[in-house]
Design a protein around this motif. Structure first.
Motif, PDB file in Angstrom:
ATOM      1  N   MET A  50     -50.398 -39.050 -12.007  1.00 26.55           N
ATOM      2  CA  MET A  50     -49.658 -37.642 -11.491  1.00 26.55           C
ATOM      3  C   MET A  50     -49.687 -37.181 -12.723  1.00 26.55           C
ATOM      4  O   MET A  50     -49.573 -35.760 -12.513  1.00 26.55           O
ATOM      5  CB  MET A  50     -48.220 -38.355 -11.374  1.00 26.55           C
ATOM      6  N   ARG A  51     -49.693 -37.550 -14.097  1.00 32.50           N
ATOM      7  CA  ARG A  51     -49.703 -36.619 -15.114  1.00 32.50           C
ATOM      8  C   ARG A  51     -50.888 -35.991 -15.310  1.00 32.50           C
ATOM      9  O   ARG A  51     -50.962 -34.796 -15.557  1.00 32.50           O
ATOM     10  CB  ARG A  51     -49.517 -37.505 -16.172  1.00 32.50           C
ATOM     11  N   MET A  52     -52.028 -36.464 -14.769  1.00 29.84           N
ATOM     12  CA  MET A  52     -53.263 -36.006 -14.970  1.00 29.84           C
ATOM     13  C   MET A  52     -53.182 -34.849 -13.766  1.00 29.84           C
ATOM     14  O   MET A  52     -53.966 -33.431 -14.283  1.00 29.84           O
ATOM     15  CB  MET A  52     -54.494 -36.933 -14.440  1.00 29.84           C
ATOM     16  N   LEU A  53     -52.775 -34.798 -12.752  1.00 28.71           N
ATOM     17  CA  LEU A  53     -52.632 -33.910 -11.846  1.00 28.71           C
ATOM     18  C   LEU A  53     -51.856 -32.449 -12.241  1.00 28.71           C
ATOM     19  O   LEU A  53     -52.267 -31.531 -12.056  1.00 28.71           O
ATOM     20  CB  LEU A  53     -51.925 -34.299 -10.427  1.00 28.71           C
ATOM     21  N   GLU A  54     -50.839 -32.819 -12.900  1.00 33.75           N
ATOM     22  CA  GLU A  54     -49.666 -31.951 -13.527  1.00 33.75           C
ATOM     23  C   GLU A  54     -50.866 -31.114 -14.634  1.00 33.75           C
ATOM     24  O   GLU A  54     -50.790 -29.700 -14.816  1.00 33.75           O
ATOM     25  CB  GLU A  54     -48.697 -32.373 -14.307  1.00 33.75           C
TER      26      GLU A  54
ATOM     27  N   LYS B 253     -51.765 -26.840 -14.600  1.00 28.75           N
ATOM     28  CA  LYS B 253     -51.574 -26.210 -15.662  1.00 28.75           C
ATOM     29  C   LYS B 253     -52.886 -25.533 -16.072  1.00 28.75           C
ATOM     30  O   LYS B 253     -52.681 -24.364 -16.516  1.00 28.75           O
ATOM     31  CB  LYS B 253     -50.866 -26.964 -16.939  1.00 28.75           C
ATOM     32  N   ALA B 254     -53.857 -26.133 -16.183  1.00 28.06           N
ATOM     33  CA  ALA B 254     -55.251 -25.718 -16.658  1.00 28.06           C
ATOM     34  C   ALA B 254     -55.549 -24.729 -15.670  1.00 28.06           C
ATOM     35  O   ALA B 254     -56.186 -23.384 -16.095  1.00 28.06           O
ATOM     36  CB  ALA B 254     -56.515 -26.546 -16.767  1.00 28.06           C
ATOM     37  N   LEU B 255     -55.579 -25.043 -14.350  1.00 26.44           N
ATOM     38  CA  LEU B 255     -55.846 -23.992 -13.271  1.00 26.44           C
ATOM     39  C   LEU B 255     -55.009 -22.673 -13.602  1.00 26.44           C
ATOM     40  O   LEU B 255     -55.452 -21.569 -13.377  1.00 26.44           O
ATOM     41  CB  LEU B 255     -55.738 -24.446 -12.047  1.00 26.44           C
TER      42      LEU B 255
END
Length: 131
Positions: free
Chosen positions: A1-5, A9-11
């Motif tokens: 889940m953290r990786m998706l967040e 944010k990068a996007l």
């Protein structure tokens, strides 16, 4: 889940940076009666409107302006604008053109992957196949 967040944010950062990189150019050409206006463009949202003055007014907004090749010219026959995206680096950019023309201008367009809006225009059109 953290990786998706983090990816989200990068996007958002990339999207915000792209929006900040909008370059605006304005042009004003005085023209003779029954002038010709030629526009060659790609990946652009184009709005054409008319007015009673003998001038061509153009406001061009180039997203990621460094990725565009823009050429303008004027001669006794008319006004010419060519806007093309540069290979690779231009592929992220889109443009927005607001152009106001004399009501008696002849319009010639060469468009690729564009949206065209005719604002308050009275005219007859004979379009070739759009394929």
């Amino acid at each position: 889940m953290r990786m998706l967040e983090n990816a989200w944010k990068a996007l958002e950062i990339v999207s915000a940076a792209r929006e900040l990189a909008i370059e605006t150019r304005r042009f004003n050409w005085e023209v003779a009666a029954r002038t010709t206006f030629f526009l060659q463009a790609e990946y652009a949202d184009i709005r054409l409107a008319t007015h009673e003055r003998h001038a061509v007014l153009a406001r061009l907004k180039l997203q990621a302006g460094f990725g565009w090749q823009l050429v303008t010219d004027q001669d006794e026959a008319g006004v010419y604008i060519i806007a093309k995206r540069k290979p690779v680096i231009g592929s992220i950019g889109r443009a927005r053109f607001n152009i106001t023309l004399p009501a008696d201008a002849r319009i010639s367009l060469k468009l690729e992957k564009c949206k065209l809006c005719l604002d308050d225009v009275s005219a007859a059109f004979d379009w070739p196949p759009l394929g």
